[in-house]
Design an enzyme around this catalytic site. Structure first.
Site, PDB file in Angstrom:
ATOM      1  N   LYS A 115       7.284  -1.175  -8.146  1.00 17.39           N
ATOM      2  CA  LYS A 115       7.892  -0.720  -6.900  1.00 17.39           C
ATOM      3  C   LYS A 115       7.318   0.634  -6.477  1.00 17.39           C
ATOM      4  O   LYS A 115       7.110   0.897  -5.294  1.00 17.39           O
ATOM      5  CB  LYS A 115       9.409  -0.642  -7.046  1.00 17.39           C
ATOM      6  CG  LYS A 115      10.096  -1.991  -7.189  1.00 17.39           C
ATOM      7  CD  LYS A 115      11.590  -1.820  -7.309  1.00 17.39           C
ATOM      8  CE  LYS A 115      12.303  -3.172  -7.322  1.00 17.39           C
ATOM      9  NZ  LYS A 115      11.953  -3.980  -8.488  1.00 17.39           N
ATOM     10  N   GLU A 129      15.811   6.133  -4.492  1.00 14.23           N
ATOM     11  CA  GLU A 129      15.675   6.196  -3.045  1.00 14.23           C
ATOM     12  C   GLU A 129      17.048   6.338  -2.399  1.00 14.23           C
ATOM     13  O   GLU A 129      18.086   6.114  -3.037  1.00 14.23           O
ATOM     14  CB  GLU A 129      14.964   4.948  -2.510  1.00 14.23           C
ATOM     15  CG  GLU A 129      15.664   3.645  -2.799  1.00 14.23           C
ATOM     16  CD  GLU A 129      14.801   2.448  -2.430  1.00 14.23           C
ATOM     17  OE1 GLU A 129      13.568   2.582  -2.403  1.00 14.23           O
ATOM     18  OE2 GLU A 129      15.369   1.367  -2.196  1.00 14.23           O
ATOM     19  N   ARG A 179       5.948 -13.405  -6.691  1.00  9.64           N
ATOM     20  CA  ARG A 179       6.339 -14.657  -7.353  1.00  9.64           C
ATOM     21  C   ARG A 179       7.125 -15.505  -6.364  1.00  9.64           C
ATOM     22  O   ARG A 179       7.404 -15.073  -5.242  1.00  9.64           O
ATOM     23  CB  ARG A 179       7.213 -14.354  -8.562  1.00  9.64           C
ATOM     24  CG  ARG A 179       8.441 -13.492  -8.214  1.00  9.64           C
ATOM     25  CD  ARG A 179       9.344 -13.266  -9.400  1.00  9.64           C
ATOM     26  NE  ARG A 179      10.341 -12.238  -9.177  1.00  9.64           N
ATOM     27  CZ  ARG A 179      11.488 -12.401  -8.539  1.00  9.64           C
ATOM     28  NH1 ARG A 179      11.792 -13.583  -8.033  1.00  9.64           N
ATOM     29  NH2 ARG A 179      12.341 -11.406  -8.392  1.00  9.64           N
TER      30      ARG A 179
END
Length: 660
Positions: free
Chosen positions: A117, A201, A293
């Site tokens: 990420k 975040e 995926r």
């Protein structure tokens, strides 16, 4: 590239789904399994099976060398990673390629770029894609996160850099909670993905979670297959998904789709992937992450496009080009999916374990699909994700899909393990969901309706239970010996009136009931002697001029009767008064394990004084951590567990002596 045999490096419903598609394309299938999964459904459905040993993922499904060895031993040319476990692990993709095998996923370089990420956000920032404010750097010490959180402003969201599915994800409301939340999230991430790195975040309030399905081949072609709304979540994990996302304009749909394709092309992507965005009320979207995926919710995309994404994965792995262009991607109707979990919504959605004494899926049909990885009699263990399966409904309109899915939920029966089945019904039936008023705060905002406090079961329930129980017992005896006088259920006694009395227990509550009495069913009087017909209890209503019959699911499994009541399936057994008295003398002040799992942290010592809410023990189950906290201030009198120990539900862990 030739593929004749495919190994699926996963378990559960995704392994079953992949193997069914592979068989339809003429491929042989290979299942891998842990020691405790030896009789799992995906193993039963495979052509070949390889035992990896162990129980926990780190002892089985996460062992790259064993998976490669299993592929070689079984003659498989290709490996499908499913989702979860190693599906977004670049090292696994490289190991497969180095072994001369085919990985049904993107190149390892793409996983490196987007599988982390932190790296993905840096890449998107460089490309000019709008990001949620946050810290995505390499430093992982608490002071770095404390400074970043202070700069961003609370609340903040901690996320595993290498993971997904809500694992290693924590919302932190204030600075005093940061250290404990970070340590717990890091342990979860390490256990689930073998990587403890985190990012932080800003926690965006009232966002929608909208993701774009992308697909790319080895010839430079890439397209988007429209979007999915996955806003309804619990524990930061999706529960309900639908496609297309309600309320999106064609312009916004195109903008998000083109941004997703641009992101995939920037890293040389191949295969199925999902680019996830936060969408605010103004129509602005922010990049969250890319899942390299196939996603759990891919069936809703298949439903609105008529495409088989697993078949596409196999064809792209063979080197074939995408069969259609962006302009040719169909968009028909609406589809909604719900995830059926073994969990207890009344207890903060804690995972549940046990044996599926009853498991009946909704019948397939037009616009109806069930994807599952379990069957009746299977054991739900504490070592893996608690999802049992998915129910998917398609309709020409969103409302048609919603009503069809509600009907499927009514036809789905699960007993022996707590599930979120009734909770899912309440979500789909809620007026706000029907009106498509969606955001990630949906469940907590409507908590009073979606998670009502358990109420007392009415007299009519106990009356219906007694009728069904006594008749099901008679049916069992009659099937053993139809001519025996003991098969009769007349309650005959010498010299006195015929009478039958049952001691029943349900949800820990006992009741003495006489079958054949009158009772109220939702304000309506039932006649005596409700009749059991197959798996349905037919209860009649008395009315001034007519009689109406109602059918309730009533299914016997061994000593337990499963009776439907107001949309929920209740387990009823014979009541043992002596055992109940003994249970009432259980040790006062004992804190027990809420589920099967392993002890990962013991945070207190005997003799230590603690405040209410203090974390005493941390239990890991199904790749998630759960803290056992002090219900009130007191002193730890005794500890009955150690770190690393496997414990069963109900096992005493800590004895706490209350100050009062």
């Amino acid at each position: 590239m030739t593929i004749t045999t495919l190994l699926v490096a996963n378990r559960g419903e995704i392994a079953c789904r992949v193997m069914r598609t592979a068989k339809a394309l003429g491929l042989k299938t290979v299942a891998v399994h842990s020691a405790i999964d030896a009789n799992a459904r995906h193993v039963r459905e495979a052509d070949l099976a390889v035992n990896l040993g162990g129980a926990k993922p780190a002892e089985s499904y996460l062992l790259v060398d064993k998976l490669i060895e299993a592929a070689r031993a079984s003659g498989a040319q290709a490996i499908h990673p499913g989702y979860g476990f190693l599906s977004e692990n670049a090292g696994f993709a490289r190991a497969i390629e180095d072994a001369g095998l085919i990985f049904l996923g993107p190149p390892a370089s793409a996983i490196d770029a987007m599988g982390s990420k932190s790296a993905a956000k840096a890449l998107m920032e460089e490309a000019g894609v709008p990001l949620v404010p946050g810290y995505h750097g390499e430093a992982q010490d608490i002071e770095t996160f404390r400074a970043a959180a202070k700069r961003i402003g609370y609340p903040v969201l901690l996320k595993a850099a290498a993971g997904g599915g809500g694992k290693g994800m924590k919302v932190v409301e204030r600075e005093s909670e940061l250290a404990e939340a970070l340590a717990s999230a890091q342990r979860e991430a390490q256990a689930a993905f073998g990587d403890s790195r985190m990012l932080v975040e800003k926690y965006v309030l009232k966002p929608r979670h909208v993701e774009i399905q992308v697909f790319a081949d080895r010839h430079g072609n890439c397209l988007y297959l429209f979007e999915r709304d996955c806003s309804i979540q619990r524990r930061h994990q999706k529960v309900v998904e639908e496609a297309p996302a309600p309320g999106l304009t064609p312009e916004l749909r195109r903008a998000m789709g083109e941004a997703a394709v641009k992101a995939a092309q920037a890293i040389g992507y191949v295969g199925a992937g999902t680019v996830e965005f936060l969408l605010d009320e103004r129509g602005d979207f922010f990049f969250m992450e890319m899942n390299t995926r196939l996603q759990v919710e891919h069936p809703v995309t298949e439903a609105i496009t008529g495409l088989d994404l697993v078949a596409w994965q196999i064809r792209v792995a063979r080197g074939e080009p995408l069969p259609i262009t962006q302009e040719q991607v169909p968009l028909n109707g609406h589809a909604i999916e719900v995830r059926l979990y073994a969990e207890d919504p009344d207890n903060d959605f804690l995972p549940a374990t046990g044996t599926l004494a009853l498991y009946r899926e909704a019948a397939a049909g037009a616009g109806r699909r069930s994807d599952s990885g379990v069957a009746e009699g299977d054991v739900v263990s504490p070592f893996y994700d608690p999802m049992l399966g998915k129910l998917i409904a398609w309709g020409e309109s969103r409302e048609e899909a919603r009503l069809r899915l509600l009907a499927m939920l009514d036809d789905t029966l699960v007993g022996g393990v707590k599930t979120n089945l009734a909770f899912l019904r309440r979500v789909l039936a809620h007026p706000a969901f029907a009106a498509a008023e969606l955001d990630t705060g949906f469940i907590p905002r409507h908590q009073d309706v979606l998670l009502p406090l358990p109420g007392e079961l009415p007299d009519a329930f106990w009356q219906a239970a007694a009728d069904a129980f006594i008749q099901s017992e008679a049916e069992q005896r009659r099937s053993d010996d139809p001519h025996s006088p003991w098969s009769a259920r007349s309650g005959w006694r010498a010299g006195v009136a015929a009478e039958t009395e049952l001691h029943l227990v349900c949800n820990g509550v006992g009741r003495k009931v006489r079958p054949g009495g009158n009772a109220q069913l939702q304000g309506e009087t039932l006649t005596c002697g409700s009749q059991l017909a197959g798996d349905a209890l037919i209860a009649s209503k008395l009315a001034p001029t007519t009689a109406v019959q109602r059918r309730l699911h009533a299914i016997r499994r061994g000593d337990t009767l499963y009776l439907e009541w107001n949309g929920e399936l209740h387990a009823i057994t014979r009541f043992d008064p002596i055992a109940e008295v003994e249970a009432s003398h259980s040790h006062h002040g004992g804190l027990t394990a809420p589920m099967n799992g392993s002890i990962v942290r013991v945070l207190v010592e005997a003799g230590q004084r603690v405040e209410a809410g203090t974390a005493l023990v941390v239990l890991e189950a199904m790749k998630m951590e759960h803290s056992i906290r002090a219900p009130q201030a007191g002193t730890v009198k005794a500890l009955y567990c150690v770190e690393g120990e496997l414990v069963s539900e109900g096992t005493a862990l800590v004895e706490l002596e209350s100050e009062s």
